[in-house]
Motif scaffolding. Structure first.
Motif, PDB file in Angstrom:
ATOM      1  N   THR A 124       8.328  -5.388 107.609  1.00  0.00           N
ATOM      2  CA  THR A 124       8.537  -6.316 108.723  1.00  0.00           C
ATOM      3  C   THR A 124       7.722  -7.579 108.452  1.00  0.00           C
ATOM      4  O   THR A 124       6.803  -7.596 107.612  1.00  0.00           O
ATOM      5  N   ARG A 191       9.318   2.023 112.885  1.00  0.00           N
ATOM      6  CA  ARG A 191      10.619   1.915 113.554  1.00  0.00           C
ATOM      7  C   ARG A 191      11.618   1.179 112.660  1.00  0.00           C
ATOM      8  O   ARG A 191      12.794   1.534 112.599  1.00  0.00           O
ATOM      9  N   HIS A 192      11.130   0.158 111.976  1.00  0.00           N
ATOM     10  CA  HIS A 192      12.014  -0.599 111.082  1.00  0.00           C
ATOM     11  C   HIS A 192      12.479   0.278 109.915  1.00  0.00           C
ATOM     12  O   HIS A 192      13.647   0.198 109.501  1.00  0.00           O
ATOM     13  N   TYR A 195      15.248   2.373 111.177  1.00  0.00           N
ATOM     14  CA  TYR A 195      16.469   1.568 111.305  1.00  0.00           C
ATOM     15  C   TYR A 195      17.124   1.350 109.941  1.00  0.00           C
ATOM     16  O   TYR A 195      18.333   1.547 109.781  1.00  0.00           O
ATOM     17  N   GLU A 198      19.016   4.279 108.230  1.00  0.00           N
ATOM     18  CA  GLU A 198      20.327   4.631 108.776  1.00  0.00           C
ATOM     19  C   GLU A 198      21.451   3.792 108.164  1.00  0.00           C
ATOM     20  O   GLU A 198      22.621   4.089 108.371  1.00  0.00           O
ATOM     21  N   ARG A 199      21.092   2.768 107.424  1.00  0.00           N
ATOM     22  CA  ARG A 199      22.112   1.946 106.778  1.00  0.00           C
ATOM     23  C   ARG A 199      22.693   2.700 105.579  1.00  0.00           C
ATOM     24  O   ARG A 199      21.962   3.340 104.819  1.00  0.00           O
ATOM     25  N   ARG A 272      12.956  11.107 107.782  1.00  0.00           N
ATOM     26  CA  ARG A 272      12.974  10.543 109.137  1.00  0.00           C
ATOM     27  C   ARG A 272      12.160  11.405 110.097  1.00  0.00           C
ATOM     28  O   ARG A 272      11.477  10.890 110.984  1.00  0.00           O
TER      29      ARG A 272
END
Length: 282
Positions: A124, A191-192, A195, A198-199, A272
């Motif tokens: 981030t 959290r990033h 995210y 999941e891509r 995860r």
């Protein structure tokens, strides 16, 4: 004639030299065969002089190169005269960083393994800012801002609308648990990661503390896959800066190393789960 060839141009020249050496030719002999001076052969191999795609194919025929996949991959590299976004940083950052962005832009896929930090493509803005603030040689505010914006722009390879670059990252649990910037920034970074994991084109695996010692532990290694295996590139983080490696023996060694590291890592689903557990511990 180019005075400061880019990393990609230098690599193209290196591959020309390898083709010539495999043919058992000296630079002088190659020049005679091609009808040019030896100095021109040397300048092409040093990346100082450009070579068009058709000229590359002609050179490959004279060198008796039968590897069509390699020849076509080099031909695709030859006419690349477009200035990438990284060129706007030419006077601001080291050439090594610009070469990395250029290599990432053209890579077919990416693999990385890190122990103490989240890899740059998954950081981030706040996490990266804290990393730059902790540099051993203190950076000025403008330098930090340049590096920060450059790092965020590099991440665009993972967000292309068409054909985002496949990326497989292996991160040690130590990096997940390190509270870089404090609990709030660390939680935001985790959290990033969830995210990004999941891509479809991003594969994130963690190595748990339970594994103990393993091949390559302690190293930060970045593997950039080219159009063919011979054009792969490795970036190693050293105390004096990044080092690029492309010798065939080293490429084979690190491909094997990544296979072994990924084999002992947690599955993406269990990774995860681990990230969720770390977040609860913050």
């Amino acid at each position: 004639m180019r005075t400061n060839p880019t990393g990609r141009q230098l690599r193209f020249g290196t591959e020309l030299r390898k083709l010539r050496e495999r043919a058992g030719l000296s630079a002088t002999e190659a020049g005679q065969l091609l009808g040019i001076r030896q100095t021109q052969v040397s300048n092409m191999e040093a990346g100082r002089v450009g070579v068009g795609a058709e000229r590359l194919r002609t050179i490959a025929r004279h060198y008796d190169c039968s590897d069509k996949a390699l020849v076509e991959a080099l031909a695709a590299m030859a006419p690349d005269r477009k200035r990438g976004w990284w060129e706007e940083y030419r006077e601001l950052l080291s050439s090594g960083l610009l070469d990395l962005a250029e290599a990432e832009h053209h890579a077919r896929s990416l693999r990385s393994t890190t122990t103490a930090r989240i890899p740059g493509l998954l950081q981030t803005r706040e996490y990266a800012l804290e990393i730059f603030r902790q540099a051993v040689v203190e950076l000025s505010p403008p330098d930090i801002e340049h590096r920060l914006s450059f790092r965020i722009k590099r991440q665009a390879v993972l967000f292309r609308e068409e054909n985002p670059t496949p990326y497989a990252a292996t991160v040690h649990e130590a990096a997940l648990r390190m509270k870089v910037g404090g609990p709030t920034i660390a939680r935001q970074q985790l959290r990033h990661l969830l995210y990004m994991s999941e891509r479809k084109h991003v594969t994130l695996r963690a190595i748990s503390f339970d594994v103990g010692a393993y091949p390559g532990s302690g190293q930060s290694i970045y593997y950039l896959h080219g159009a063919v295996p011979q054009l792969d590139t490795i970036q190693l983080d050293q105390s004096h800066g990044a080092t690029f490696v492309d010798a065939e023996a080293q490429l084979h060694k690190y491909r094997t190393l990544f296979d072994r590291i990924e084999a002992i890592a947690l599955s993406p689903a269990k990774t995860r789960d681990l990230i969720h557990n770390v977040m609860r511990d913050l």
